[in-house]
Scaffold this motif. Sequence first.
Motif, PDB file in Angstrom:
ATOM      1  N   ALA A  84     -28.571 -11.531  25.270  1.00 55.85           N
ATOM      2  CA  ALA A  84     -28.686 -10.435  26.245  1.00 55.85           C
ATOM      3  C   ALA A  84     -30.172 -10.269  26.511  1.00 55.85           C
ATOM      4  CB  ALA A  84     -28.081  -9.152  25.681  1.00 55.85           C
ATOM      5  N   SER A  85     -30.526  -9.281  27.307  1.00 55.67           N
ATOM      6  CA  SER A  85     -31.939  -8.996  27.485  1.00 55.67           C
ATOM      7  C   SER A  85     -32.543  -8.761  26.102  1.00 55.67           C
ATOM      8  CB  SER A  85     -32.104  -7.739  28.346  1.00 55.67           C
ATOM      9  OG  SER A  85     -33.428  -7.279  28.266  1.00 55.67           O
ATOM     10  N   PRO A  86     -33.715  -9.322  25.803  1.00 48.56           N
ATOM     11  CA  PRO A  86     -34.294  -9.192  24.459  1.00 48.56           C
ATOM     12  C   PRO A  86     -34.468  -7.752  23.978  1.00 48.56           C
ATOM     13  CG  PRO A  86     -35.483 -10.811  25.737  1.00 48.56           C
ATOM     14  CD  PRO A  86     -34.525 -10.156  26.674  1.00 48.56           C
ATOM     15  N   TYR A  87     -34.554  -6.808  24.912  1.00 48.23           N
ATOM     16  CA  TYR A  87     -34.745  -5.408  24.528  1.00 48.23           C
ATOM     17  C   TYR A  87     -33.433  -4.631  24.493  1.00 48.23           C
ATOM     18  CZ  TYR A  87     -39.566  -6.705  25.060  1.00 48.23           C
ATOM     19  OH  TYR A  87     -40.780  -7.334  24.912  1.00 48.23           O
ATOM     20  N   ASN A  88     -32.336  -5.296  24.771  1.00 49.42           N
ATOM     21  CA  ASN A  88     -31.012  -4.674  24.712  1.00 49.42           C
ATOM     22  C   ASN A  88     -30.622  -4.483  23.242  1.00 49.42           C
ATOM     23  OD1 ASN A  88     -28.070  -4.499  24.549  1.00 49.42           O
ATOM     24  ND2 ASN A  88     -28.049  -5.104  26.696  1.00 49.42           N
ATOM     25  N   VAL A  89     -30.018  -3.353  22.929  1.00 51.80           N
ATOM     26  CA  VAL A  89     -29.645  -3.074  21.530  1.00 51.80           C
ATOM     27  C   VAL A  89     -28.546  -4.012  21.027  1.00 51.80           C
ATOM     28  CG1 VAL A  89     -30.373  -0.662  21.594  1.00 51.80           C
ATOM     29  CG2 VAL A  89     -28.012  -1.255  22.186  1.00 51.80           C
ATOM     30  N   ASN A  90     -27.875  -4.721  21.925  1.00 53.86           N
ATOM     31  CA  ASN A  90     -26.817  -5.655  21.523  1.00 53.86           C
ATOM     32  C   ASN A  90     -27.259  -7.111  21.601  1.00 53.86           C
ATOM     33  OD1 ASN A  90     -24.832  -3.604  21.109  1.00 53.86           O
ATOM     34  ND2 ASN A  90     -24.736  -3.397  23.337  1.00 53.86           N
ATOM     35  N   CYS A  91     -28.561  -7.345  21.584  1.00 54.32           N
ATOM     36  CA  CYS A  91     -29.079  -8.705  21.712  1.00 54.32           C
ATOM     37  C   CYS A  91     -29.128  -9.414  20.354  1.00 54.32           C
ATOM     38  CB  CYS A  91     -30.472  -8.688  22.330  1.00 54.32           C
ATOM     39  SG  CYS A  91     -31.161 -10.333  22.535  1.00 54.32           S
ATOM     40  N   TYR A  92     -28.454 -10.553  20.287  1.00 57.63           N
ATOM     41  CA  TYR A  92     -28.483 -11.426  19.108  1.00 57.63           C
ATOM     42  C   TYR A  92     -29.427 -12.576  19.413  1.00 57.63           C
ATOM     43  CZ  TYR A  92     -24.139  -9.190  17.542  1.00 57.63           C
ATOM     44  OH  TYR A  92     -23.194  -8.290  17.135  1.00 57.63           O
ATOM     45  N   TRP A  93     -30.047 -13.111  18.363  1.00 51.68           N
ATOM     46  CA  TRP A  93     -30.891 -14.300  18.497  1.00 51.68           C
ATOM     47  C   TRP A  93     -30.306 -15.411  17.637  1.00 51.68           C
ATOM     48  CZ3 TRP A  93     -35.152 -15.087  21.588  1.00 51.68           C
ATOM     49  CH2 TRP A  93     -35.639 -13.968  22.269  1.00 51.68           C
ATOM     50  N   PHE A  94     -30.184 -16.594  18.235  1.00 49.46           N
ATOM     51  CA  PHE A  94     -29.664 -17.768  17.536  1.00 49.46           C
ATOM     52  C   PHE A  94     -30.715 -18.873  17.575  1.00 49.46           C
ATOM     53  CE2 PHE A  94     -25.908 -15.439  18.774  1.00 49.46           C
ATOM     54  CZ  PHE A  94     -25.077 -15.574  17.681  1.00 49.46           C
ATOM     55  N   PHE A  95     -30.570 -19.829  16.666  1.00 47.83           N
ATOM     56  CA  PHE A  95     -31.547 -20.900  16.512  1.00 47.83           C
ATOM     57  C   PHE A  95     -30.841 -22.246  16.652  1.00 47.83           C
ATOM     58  CE2 PHE A  95     -32.873 -17.015  14.729  1.00 47.83           C
ATOM     59  CZ  PHE A  95     -34.134 -16.865  15.277  1.00 47.83           C
ATOM     60  N   LEU A  96     -31.268 -22.986  17.661  1.00 44.38           N
ATOM     61  CA  LEU A  96     -30.588 -24.205  18.089  1.00 44.38           C
ATOM     62  C   LEU A  96     -30.329 -25.188  16.964  1.00 44.38           C
ATOM     63  CD1 LEU A  96     -29.511 -25.966  20.405  1.00 44.38           C
ATOM     64  CD2 LEU A  96     -31.847 -26.799  20.721  1.00 44.38           C
ATOM     65  N   ASN A  97     -31.313 -25.419  16.121  1.00 48.31           N
ATOM     66  CA  ASN A  97     -31.176 -26.435  15.075  1.00 48.31           C
ATOM     67  C   ASN A  97     -30.088 -26.120  14.056  1.00 48.31           C
ATOM     68  OD1 ASN A  97     -32.897 -24.307  14.110  1.00 48.31           O
ATOM     69  ND2 ASN A  97     -33.474 -25.613  12.395  1.00 48.31           N
ATOM     70  N   GLN A  98     -29.586 -24.896  14.042  1.00 46.69           N
ATOM     71  CA  GLN A  98     -28.591 -24.494  13.051  1.00 46.69           C
ATOM     72  C   GLN A  98     -27.154 -24.494  13.577  1.00 46.69           C
ATOM     73  OE1 GLN A  98     -28.875 -24.107   9.942  1.00 46.69           O
ATOM     74  NE2 GLN A  98     -31.069 -23.958   9.631  1.00 46.69           N
ATOM     75  N   ILE A  99     -26.966 -24.573  14.880  1.00 46.41           N
ATOM     76  CA  ILE A  99     -25.626 -24.424  15.447  1.00 46.41           C
ATOM     77  C   ILE A  99     -24.904 -25.770  15.511  1.00 46.41           C
ATOM     78  CG2 ILE A  99     -24.314 -23.750  17.504  1.00 46.41           C
ATOM     79  CD1 ILE A  99     -26.540 -21.677  18.013  1.00 46.41           C
ATOM     80  N   LYS A 100     -23.756 -25.802  14.860  1.00 40.95           N
ATOM     81  CA  LYS A 100     -22.925 -27.010  14.873  1.00 40.95           C
ATOM     82  C   LYS A 100     -21.911 -26.949  16.010  1.00 40.95           C
ATOM     83  CE  LYS A 100     -19.910 -29.759  11.937  1.00 40.95           C
ATOM     84  NZ  LYS A 100     -19.301 -29.873  10.593  1.00 40.95           N
ATOM     85  N   ASP A 101     -21.294 -25.778  16.197  1.00 42.23           N
ATOM     86  CA  ASP A 101     -20.254 -25.634  17.218  1.00 42.23           C
ATOM     87  C   ASP A 101     -20.036 -24.149  17.491  1.00 42.23           C
ATOM     88  OD1 ASP A 101     -18.295 -26.406  19.017  1.00 42.23           O
ATOM     89  OD2 ASP A 101     -16.797 -26.888  17.491  1.00 42.23           O
ATOM     90  N   TYR A 102     -19.345 -23.860  18.587  1.00 41.61           N
ATOM     91  CA  TYR A 102     -18.948 -22.486  18.893  1.00 41.61           C
ATOM     92  C   TYR A 102     -17.667 -22.544  19.705  1.00 41.61           C
ATOM     93  CZ  TYR A 102     -21.513 -23.639  23.186  1.00 41.61           C
ATOM     94  OH  TYR A 102     -21.982 -24.256  24.316  1.00 41.61           O
ATOM     95  N   ARG A 103     -16.831 -21.506  19.521  1.00 40.43           N
ATOM     96  CA  ARG A 103     -15.513 -21.489  20.174  1.00 40.43           C
ATOM     97  C   ARG A 103     -15.164 -20.090  20.644  1.00 40.43           C
ATOM     98  NH1 ARG A 103     -13.499 -24.589  15.144  1.00 40.43           N
ATOM     99  NH2 ARG A 103     -14.245 -26.670  15.641  1.00 40.43           N
ATOM    100  N   ARG A 104     -14.396 -20.056  21.708  1.00 40.72           N
ATOM    101  CA  ARG A 104     -13.894 -18.788  22.245  1.00 40.72           C
ATOM    102  C   ARG A 104     -12.796 -18.266  21.325  1.00 40.72           C
ATOM    103  NH1 ARG A 104     -13.773 -17.943  27.863  1.00 40.72           N
ATOM    104  NH2 ARG A 104     -13.896 -20.213  28.046  1.00 40.72           N
TER     105      ARG A 104
END
Length: 193
Positions: A92-112
């Motif tokens: 989300a916008s970096p200043y939004n209270v619901n903003c998460y930060w992820f790091f590319l090198n750690q993500i294997k997969d993601y699913r709905r």
Amino acid sequence: MVGIEIGKYVVNPFTLFIEPVEYDKKLYSRIVEEEVEFISPFNPIQNIKHSCSYYGCDYESKRKGTKLLIDYSRKLPIVIEPINGIYAFCTASPYNVNCYWFFLNQIKDYRRISAKQIVVIFHNGYSQTFPISYNSFHSQFAKVLTLQNNLLQRVEHSRKKMFYLEKKPESPKASESNEFYSKDSKNSKDSKE
């Protein structure tokens, strides 16, 4: 709250994600690494900014650098530390209270999971459900991949150029000796006198 309490946090190659958490009417950060979890009394963007500064460049400069590398202007991913390949992206916008930060090198997969939920699977086997739409996460993931690809292409181009400059063949030398010309010029002077 669970986790080791710390002050400001520095992102490193083991950081999986930074999650906003409210505690005592204040926004904190829950930071999960491969083996440990931290709670910081600073919100996620403060920890991201601190990490950028720690590695020698301020957050706004990182954002400007991203704009030069990819054609986006909102919710920009950033390269926190290029040597270890620490690329971060926000949901989300970096200043939004619901903003998460992820790091590319750690993500294997993601699913709905549902319209507004995904599960992210990390390389160490850890997985967690997040209140983020699949389309939003997928879009941000694509942006950070574009950033990484464009930066790596430029680095590779520079390496090839350096290799060429280091290995370029010596300039060809004339097959005739310059002695011949210097003698001739001397002889011509003698003949004029």
